[in-house]
Design an enzyme around this catalytic site. Structure first.
Site, mmCIF file in Angstrom:
data_model
loop_
_atom_site.group_PDB
_atom_site.id
_atom_site.type_symbol
_atom_site.label_atom_id
_atom_site.label_comp_id
_atom_site.label_asym_id
_atom_site.label_seq_id
_atom_site.Cartn_x
_atom_site.Cartn_y
_atom_site.Cartn_z
ATOM 1 C CE LYS A 133 83.183 49.202 9.297
ATOM 2 N NZ LYS A 133 83.294 48.724 10.649
ATOM 3 C CB SER A 149 83.206 49.185 15.094
ATOM 4 O OG SER A 149 84.529 49.429 15.224
ATOM 5 C CB SER A 169 85.660 51.076 12.678
ATOM 6 O OG SER A 169 84.931 49.943 12.503
#
Lengths: 495, 95, 483
Positions: free
Chosen positions: A79, A183, A159
């Site tokens: 990420k 998330s 997210s």
């Protein structure tokens, strides 16, 4: 050998150990898949050369008998909130334009130590603020799943949308992710992947771009519960560079997957039965309860009375911390600078252009709730409610070992459908957010398919530092749910 | 409690984010609906409740006083939009 | 009470100080980079100090101990539970966009500092609190026509902010307070007190009022970095405020800067807007909890402090409070004095140390540590006076010789024939010669006995100062029939 990309970590590791495949072959397969998947927009930065180089080194270690790591030769996605030495790190924001860190986050350092191979940096909501991965400066990530009979693009959740999408679309074997209010688990549920949010303090936050320091926690998104156990075992551990990381031993998570949950007390929090919950979500929850019961668990009704206040509490605490954490993006030391008439003008222009709408909204809310005259009414009040939320869990966990809830109130929705109404967007996190408030671990496991033909997940909530029980119980759900379908790879035709 | 346009402008300035008239108007609406929504916390009786300071209950670890970092000025400045030698450069500040 | 006279009557100055004292540590408060002064720009900066994304603070244990130690030295309450807060504001030399400080729960609470004023008065200045915080970096504005240069070497250095109560009423008191505080810090070893290098700076809060009235609106003069400037800044600022009020104006609460060149203060442009620092507990850190046993251990090992040493000097060496007060202001000086005085005549020791010795090092621009004369040498010199080997006058001569050339006082006296003449025969001869040579003076002295001093002087001159003055005196009285 494109089917290499459908392997789990556990399967690939066995093939690598047996010498059936090399890490370079495995990595090349993913590099090829990634190149066909631009339509998903899962990657902000692809690092194929670096990946192949790391894979070659892994193969060399293996050849010399030095390979020892849990993730030896396994290609993963990172990420883009995790800083990676020598590789652009953006947090999905324009304001970090061109930022190349000279350090690696502790979590990624642990993974490289264990032999993992980096395929690239994954798209995300800007500064991890979002539940649909539509706030990224680099554009929305697209869910590999589509509704039955429709080619409308769906959100992957957020997210960690790039992480979830890339795992589901076989663009990496596993991905790192972070969870501040849901998330990891919410995109896990939206994409049919396993998302594990560990206990606050289990994984070091050092080198991860901060959103809300008291809530942020790194964890994996994987195809299976077993893979989540493998990933967590590598990512977790005490770090002297993070004062809030906890100095407790990391168990052998793979060893805890015994398949035996007889006598386990599973709590069903009644407050999660919210008004207007779609019947398919309710049905899935009931199915989950049955699965655990038939595996020998005891089902216990529990109450978490302050559940409905968790989300509003979150939307005071998280923006407050974010407003301060994001003050460092000022155009002085790294990232974007927009010239101005003087220093203040430079700050204001840089931050106005560098941050997107949602980030600005949260910075302003956070600034407001901390400002003179409002601190007690908002921030202090929220931190008190937070104490009550945590107390609810402490009390409930006196009688149960783990809790079962749905992961999300709905399956994945369409891109653009909820962007105009921030509040409606925030409600996505209604089931995931309260355990962040208490620092507890949670896992979302794919458990079924919605009427629209898209995935649904069930969430397990654990006691602090008891990820082991989450993984063991999660695997029971995974097995009971059986072989769920995978999405058709429509995106390959679009590249 | 609700915010007006002047307050939106004030907090935007505190946060060092320039804001157009139109954006300020939109933001005023967004912020007010969020603030109205979080208002429900006032229902919760928090008398005598200690605010959460940390979800982890443990003693803060402290490090020894040894020099173990620094000494890489070049790395500190190379990402900067403007620097000279190893100084960061910013528009002139008047004190 | 010292008042200032205005056109409309007397005004009282009210002063409170916030002193920023750099903790003498090797590394920074929350990172492992060095605190050393004067290195290449940004070379003593870690990723944490530069607020790179994802960086986290880890507290320096030594700094915590030094803050507690300082609290003990200020006779203050130590808070076993304290909290680090973020003070949020934007400034180019503040990389995080916030300063980690302690706001609601400081590590040290109320304490007290005693000031010994020149007129013998003792003044108590209350300490409001002491808290730990990070220093900011440094911006330089004169290197480039349109740009400022930023160096973060100081960024993250540990500071103690020591906040006094508004208990001072004159610039002398404010100067005495900072001087005393610096002395205490140096005794404790928690701060080197070096104001030129910025290890000690003061924010000075000044207001004026009619004696007995409520407190007036105050102005804060930022970052004054010498004790002399603190005095000048207060004098100027108080006069400025009185003039404004007397002309019918009102004081606006503001932050001001002192300009040493002109001796004036001016409003800071960058601080014009009202601040809203949005303090909240730093979520990257846990509350700072310390054990009572750690406090007890630090208390048990606390060095002797200025007030205690002063009392002991009065008690042990019989010094008067003024002399004791002068000696203890500098730890090195007081140690020097004790080395000289130990086992000797304290009166003689204090006179020599505060008189000739301090005079000589001040004149040469030296300090005790760099003085060419050691305590042993000065002690040996005093021994020679005490046992009558040399007179005080000769001793001054010997002192100068040691200062210039070094050496053992006894050997110098011996080799240069400076020994005091106590041989009565030699003195008698000199006395007789002076009497014989000045018959008219002999007549005069009979009417004016205080002319005896002239005769003593003549005899001393004839013996090159080596005659024992007492013996000369006695013999003269005898021969002149003054007894």
């Amino acid at each position: 050998m494109s089917d290499l990309t459908t392997l789990t970590i556990a399967e690939a590791r066995a093939k690598l150990d047996a010498g059936e495949i090399s890490s370079v072959e495995l990595t090349q397969a993913f590099v090829d898949e990634i190149d066909k998947a631009d339509a998903l927009n899962a990657f902000i930065t692809k690092t194929p050369e670096k990946a192949l180089e790391m894979a070659a080194q892994s193969d060399q270690r293996r050849a010399k008998g030095e390979a020892a790591g849990k993730l030896e030769g396994i290609p993963v996605g990172i990420k883009d909130l995790f800083c990676t030495e020598g590789t652009l790190t953006t947090a999905g924001s324009h304001i970090l334009d061109g930022f190349v860190p000279d350090y690696d986050s502790t979590v990624t350092t642990n993974m490289w130590r264990d032999g993992a191979v980096m395929l690239g940096k994954l798209n995300l909501d800007e500064f991890a603020m979002g539940s649909s991965n539509e706030t990224s400066y680099y554009g929305p990530v697209v869910n590999p799943w589509q509704r039955k009979g429709s080619n409308a693009k769906l959100v992957p959740g957020g997210s960690s949308g790039g992480s979830a999408t890339s795992v589901r679309a076989n663009l990496c074997m596993a991905a790192t992710a972070t969870d501040t209010g849901g998330s990891i688990r919410q995109p896990g549920a939206f994409t049919g992947t396993v998302g594990l949010k560990p206990t606050y303090g289990r994984c070091s936050r050092w080198g991860i771009v901060a959103f809300a320091s008291s809530l942020d926690q790194a964890g994996p998104i994987t195809k299976t519960v077993e893979d989540a156990a493998i990933m967590l075992g590598s990512m977790a551990g005490h770090d002297v560079k993070d004062t809030t990381s906890v100095d407790v031993p990391v168990p052998d998570y793979e060893a805890v997957l015994t398949g035996d949950i007889r006598g386990l007390k599973v709590g069903i929090p009644k407050e999660y039965r919210v008004d207007g919950m779609p019947s398919e979500i309710e049905d899935l929850w009931a199915k989950g309860i049955e699965w655990l019961k038939s595996a020998g668990a005891e089902i216990v009704d529990v109450s978490l009375p302050h559940t409905k206040y968790a989300l509003p509490t979150y939307y005071i605490v998280a923006p407050a911390e974010a407003s301060s954490n994001l003050a460092r993006y000022d155009g002085v030391r790294y990232g974007l600078r927009v010239e101005g008439d003087d220093i203040i003008d430079m700050y204001e222009k840089t931050r106005a252009e560098g941050f997107g709408e949602e980030v600005k909204r949260r910075i302003l809310i956070g600034t407001y709730v901390l400002s003179a005259g409002y601190y007690d009414a908002y921030y202090l009040k929220a931190q008190k409610v937070r104490t009550l939320i945590a107390r609810d869990f402490t009390q409930a966990f006196e009688t149960v070992d783990v809790m079962l809830t749905p992961s999300t109130p709905s399956p994945a929705f369409g891109i653009g459908e909820r962007m105009d109404d921030p509040l409606a967007m925030y409600l996505n996190d209604i089931f995931t957010v309260s355990l962040n408030m208490a620092g507890l671990p949670g896992i979302s496991v794919p458990a079924g398919i919605s009427q629209e033909g898209t995935p649904l997940g069930l969430q397990l909530i654990g006691k602090a530092f008891d990820e082991a029980t989450l993984l063991r119980t999660g695997q029971i759900i995974e097995q009971a749910a059986g072989d769920l379908p995978t999405p058709a790879s429509w995106w390959k035709e679009m590249s | 409690m609700s915010v007006d346009l002047a307050t939106v402008r004030h907090i935007a300035h505190l946060a060092r984010i320039s804001i157009s008239d139109e954006d300020a108007k939109n933001m005023e609406g967004d912020l007010n609906s969020i603030l109205e929504w979080v208002e429900q916390l006032s229902e919760v009786d928090t008398d005598g409740v200690e605010p959460m300071t940390s979800v982890v209950h443990m003693e803060m670890k402290k490090r020894d006083d040894v020099v173990s970092d620094g000494g890489y000025a070049e790395k500190i400045v190379h990402n900067a939009p403007a620097y000279e030698e190893t100084f960061f450069m910013v528009p002139k500040v008047i004190e | 009470m010292s008042l200032i006279q205005g056109a409309t009557g007397d005004w009282e100055i009210v002063i409170g100080l916030e002193v920023h004292a750099q903790i003498s540590s090797q590394s920074k408060l929350f990172s492992g980079s060095s605190t050393e002064f004067g290195a290449q720009a940004n070379s003593q900066v870690s990723m944490v100090d530069a607020a790179m994304p994802g960086m986290l603070p880890v507290i320096n244990k030594y700094c915590v101990e030094q803050a507690v130690k300082t609290g003990l030295g200020l006779k203050a309450e130590i808070n076993l539970y304290s909290v680090f807060d973020r003070k949020n504001y934007f400034y180019p030399d503040l990389p995080q966009g916030y300063q980690i400080s302690q706001f609601k729960h400081p590590i040290v609470g109320e304490g007290i500092v005693y000031l010994d004023m020149k007129d013998g008065e003792t003044i108590e200045v209350g300490i409001e609190r002491l808290h730990m915080e990070q220093d900011a970096g440094k911006s330089m504005h004169d290197q480039h026509p349109s740009m400022s240069f930023v160096d973060l070497n100081r960024s993250g250095v540990a500071l103690m902010e020591i906040v006094s109560k508004p208990d001072m009423r004159s610039s002398e008191q404010a100067r005495a307070y900072v001087t005393k505080l610096r002395t205490i810090l140096r005794y404790l070893g928690t701060c080197d007190g070096n104001m030129e290098q910025g290890s000690l700076r003061a924010d000075v809060n000044v207001s004026v009022r009619r004696p007995g009235d409520e407190l007036g609106t105050r102005c804060e003069i930022k970052n004054v970095n010498s004790i002399r400037f603190i005095g000048q800044a207060i004098e100027f600022e108080a006069r400025r405020q009185v003039d404004i009020i007397e002309e019918g104006g009102e004081i606006v609460q503001q932050t001001r800067l002192f300009d040493p060149k002109s001796g004036t203060t001016r409003a800071m442009r960058s601080k014009e807007e009202a601040h809203d620092y949005r303090y909240f507990p730093d979520p990257d850190l846990l509350p700072l909890e310390i054990e009572q046993s750690m406090v007890d251990e630090l208390a048990a090992n606390l060095p002797e402090l200025p007030d205690g040493k002063k009392a002991r000097f009065i008690e042990e060496y019989g010094l008067n409070p003024y002399d004791a007060g002068v000696l203890i202001m500098d730890k090195a000086s007081s140690d020097f004095f004790e080395d000289v005085a130990k086992g000797r005549d304290a009166r003689l020791a204090v006179n020599w140390v505060t008189g000739d010795f301090f005079g000589a090092i001040n004149k040469a621009g030296l300090d005790v540590a760099s003085s060419p004369i050691s305590a042993d040498q000065l002690g040996a010199l005093i021994d020679l006076i005490k046992d009558g080997t040399i007179s005080g006058k000769i001793a001054k001569q010997v002192f100068e010789i040691i200062w210039e050339e070094g050496g053992d006082p006894a050997e110098i006296v011996e080799s240069r024939g400076l020994k005091q003449v106590t041989d009565t025969g030699a003195i008698e001869a000199a006395v007789d010669a002076v009497i014989a040579g000045n018959p008219e003076k002999v007549e005069e002295v009979k009417a004016k006995p205080n002319m005896l001093g002239w005769f003593v002087g003549q005899v001393m001159k004839a013996t090159q100062g080596k005659a024992n003055p007492q013996a000369v005196n006695q013999l003269l009285r005898q021969r002149l029939g003054l007894d």
